[in-house]
Design a protein around this motif. Sequence first.
Motif, PDB file in Angstrom:
ATOM      1  N   THR A  39       0.841  -1.195   0.000  1.00 31.95           N
ATOM      2  CA  THR A  39       0.000   0.000   0.000  1.00 31.95           C
ATOM      3  C   THR A  39       0.878   1.248   0.000  1.00 31.95           C
ATOM      4  N   LEU A  40       0.296   2.335  -0.409  1.00 23.51           N
ATOM      5  CA  LEU A  40       0.974   3.630  -0.387  1.00 23.51           C
ATOM      6  C   LEU A  40      -0.003   4.637   0.203  1.00 23.51           C
ATOM      7  N   ASP A  41       0.393   5.270   1.277  1.00 23.39           N
ATOM      8  CA  ASP A  41      -0.481   6.250   1.930  1.00 23.39           C
ATOM      9  C   ASP A  41      -0.470   7.559   1.146  1.00 23.39           C
ATOM     10  N   VAL A  73       2.666  12.841   0.469  1.00 22.75           N
ATOM     11  CA  VAL A  73       2.413  12.267  -0.855  1.00 22.75           C
ATOM     12  C   VAL A  73       1.043  12.759  -1.304  1.00 22.75           C
ATOM     13  N   ALA A 127       0.416   9.124  -7.564  1.00 21.63           N
ATOM     14  CA  ALA A 127       0.847   9.529  -6.226  1.00 21.63           C
ATOM     15  C   ALA A 127       2.168  10.265  -6.412  1.00 21.63           C
ATOM     16  N   LYS A 151       5.497   8.487  -7.237  1.00 25.47           N
ATOM     17  CA  LYS A 151       5.753   7.328  -6.374  1.00 25.47           C
ATOM     18  C   LYS A 151       5.017   6.096  -6.888  1.00 25.47           C
ATOM     19  N   ASP A 152       3.883   6.328  -7.541  1.00 21.44           N
ATOM     20  CA  ASP A 152       3.127   5.243  -8.163  1.00 21.44           C
ATOM     21  C   ASP A 152       2.168   5.843  -9.186  1.00 21.44           C
TER      22      ASP A 152
END
Length: 201
Positions: A39-41, A73, A127, A151-152
């Motif tokens: 996951t990415l916050d 982010v 992101a 980042k994504d």
Amino acid sequence: HFGGHSMAAGLTIKAEDIEYFRQQINDYARMLGDMPAPTLDIDCLLPAKMVNLSLYRDSFFLEPFGSKNPAPVIGITDAVISDIKGVGENRHQRVTLKKDGASLTVMCFRMPSDNFHFKVGDKVDCAVALDFNESYARQAGDDAALTKIVKDIRFSDIDVDSMIKEERVFEKAMRGEELSDGEKRLIAPTRQQAGMIYMLV
């Protein structure tokens, strides 16, 4: 041993024991069940026009950043790719996004052209983190020195839950586990996909 930090590990193994080790570690992984999906916050969703130098400077109030307090982010959703340029011998991509009349150029580092599965016209969610190059600012100005680092990135209409489910079934198949008929159908290529693969080959 050989681990450089608490999340790293290494081992020495005889070549003839590799197959046995593979079976044992896969049995252990199977016992643990599905690994949690990465996951990415995202700290906030913002319009593209707000991702600028002013936002970067406002983030100073949240410093100092570190492992317990990561830098913000920002999420940008439903943006359309209007331009893609390979940089650094095509090892990285400079991507221009458009949304609501605003344009935003972001950097996709370590995403080579042949592994960048997006094209002009695609609608994506990104992101983004902000970085500022002080030395470049002295040459080109503050606005040019602000880098928006991806980042994504993903297609906006992607079904994340289905994608994770398919990936889990694929991992199960790669471990040599028996698949149900439903699981086989889930990861088998469609007739159209098989045709496309045939044409490419």
